[in-house]
Design an enzyme around this catalytic site. Structure first.
Site, PDB file in Angstrom:
ATOM      1  N   TYR A 156       5.580   3.845  -2.157  1.00  0.00           N
ATOM      2  CA  TYR A 156       6.408   3.014  -3.022  1.00  0.00           C
ATOM      3  C   TYR A 156       7.394   3.921  -3.745  1.00  0.00           C
ATOM      4  O   TYR A 156       7.057   4.584  -4.712  1.00  0.00           O
ATOM      5  CB  TYR A 156       5.500   2.254  -4.004  1.00  0.00           C
ATOM      6  CG  TYR A 156       6.187   1.260  -4.912  1.00  0.00           C
ATOM      7  CD1 TYR A 156       7.566   1.080  -4.928  1.00  0.00           C
ATOM      8  CD2 TYR A 156       5.424   0.493  -5.796  1.00  0.00           C
ATOM      9  CE1 TYR A 156       8.164   0.162  -5.765  1.00  0.00           C
ATOM     10  CE2 TYR A 156       6.010  -0.432  -6.642  1.00  0.00           C
ATOM     11  CZ  TYR A 156       7.387  -0.590  -6.629  1.00  0.00           C
ATOM     12  OH  TYR A 156       7.979  -1.493  -7.473  1.00  0.00           O
ATOM     13  N   LYS A 177       8.323   1.342   0.755  1.00  0.00           N
ATOM     14  CA  LYS A 177       8.972   0.308  -0.062  1.00  0.00           C
ATOM     15  C   LYS A 177      10.066   1.039  -0.829  1.00  0.00           C
ATOM     16  O   LYS A 177       9.809   1.742  -1.795  1.00  0.00           O
ATOM     17  CB  LYS A 177       7.974  -0.340  -1.012  1.00  0.00           C
ATOM     18  CG  LYS A 177       8.570  -1.422  -1.909  1.00  0.00           C
ATOM     19  CD  LYS A 177       7.508  -1.964  -2.856  1.00  0.00           C
ATOM     20  CE  LYS A 177       8.022  -3.109  -3.718  1.00  0.00           C
ATOM     21  NZ  LYS A 177       9.049  -2.690  -4.698  1.00  0.00           N
TER      22      LYS A 177
END
Length: 305
Positions: free
Chosen positions: A143, A173
């Protein structure tokens, strides 16, 4: 490890965490929430306990309980449930990763530690390798959200290191406005998924080659954004631009009011009719009852409601 399961395509809703008026997690709301995403917004992937879900403000036990509920009610409704397991503590992250695996999650994700930050990219990869190993049967997504973590290593370089050292690494992400870095990642690491995470720039990411996106607005503007994806896929760039511009104008309206995550949570409640409750301290909403009609009027004026 080569994962042969379904790849993530289209929109992934970064879910809010429903809470009671006392800021306790509100589990009975989750079933209705999942049904709303699937049936009303045509969004069939979720990212839970992340930034939008106030994951870093929740206890480990709360995050486990939420993971169990999201997965239970997503069966048959959602294609993918990705569980964010990032913590300041490596032990807690590994605990949450193992728990997500035991519950039947479709993937896990983790941010970089953001208080005592990794001293260099190799240290970050070593940290993430241990988190991913605690759920080695699941795809792992890093992330990348540098504006919040302060960890700003270029993803183009970092993905190569993760590919080499994390067997379950599946993708990123990518929540950053650096479309050059994003495009380089897409074209260098074609077998991995690079999910875009800046809703107001999604059309730019699509032009770079994006196939999936994670965002908070897809909770209530998922059907609208799906129309943009469809227009882009059909080659109707003008229509796609119009839709993206409308979303941008709405977000500009929100940002100009000085609002942030707590207010977006209120907007989700207004839009969906599902009470999300307040944000947990230290966040606090400034969206007073007199603002509700203003928000509704703006959504209607932009043909978003």
């Amino acid at each position: 490890m080569a994962f042969t399961g379904r790849r993530i395509k289209g929109l992934v809703a970064a879910t809010f965490t429903p809470m009671t008026s006392r800021s306790d997690i509100n589990l009975p709301v989750i079933q209705k929430y999942v049904e709303y995403l699937a049936d009303e917004q045509n969004v069939r992937n979720i990212f839970v306990n992340g930034t939008t879900g106030e994951g870093m403000s929740l206890s480990v036990q709360e995050r486990k309980t939420l993971t169990e509920e999201w997965i239970k009610y997503s069966r048959g409704k959602m294609d993918n449930v990705i569980v964010h397991v990032g913590c300041l503590s490596l032990a807690d992250s590994k605990d949450l990763a193992a728990h997500a695996s035991s519950c039947g999650a479709d993937g896990i994700s983790a941010i970089a530690p953001s208080f005592l930050k990794p001293s260099n990219p190799d240290a970050l990869v070593m940290h993430l390798k241990e988190v991913a190993a605690a759920a080695s049967n699941l795809p792992f997504y890093y992330y990348h959200i540098p504006n919040l973590t302060g960890v700003k290593y270029q993803m183009y370089d970092l993905m190569g290191k993760m590919q080499k050292h994390i067997p379950s690494f599946r993708g990123v992400k990518f929540t950053d406005v650096n479309l050059m870095d994003y495009s380089l990642c897409l074209h260098e690491y074609k077998t991995f998924e690079v999910l875009y995470g800046v809703d107001e720039q999604l059309l730019g990411a699509l032009a770079c080659g994006a196939h999936g996106a994670v965002g908070s607005t897809y909770n209530y503007l998922g059907s609208t954004t799906n129309k943009m994806l469809s227009a882009f896929e059909k080659g109707d760039l003008h229509k796609a631009q119009e839709i993206q511009n409308t979303v941008q104008k709405f977000l500009l309206f929100v940002f100009d009011m000085g609002w942030g995550l707590p207010e977006f949570k209120d907007i989700m409640s207004l839009y969906s009719g599902i009470d999300m409750g307040p944000a947990r301290l230290p966040l606090r909403s400034s969206l007073q009852s007199e603002h509700h009609n203003t928000v509704k009027s703006e959504l209607k004026r932009m043909d978003l409601l």
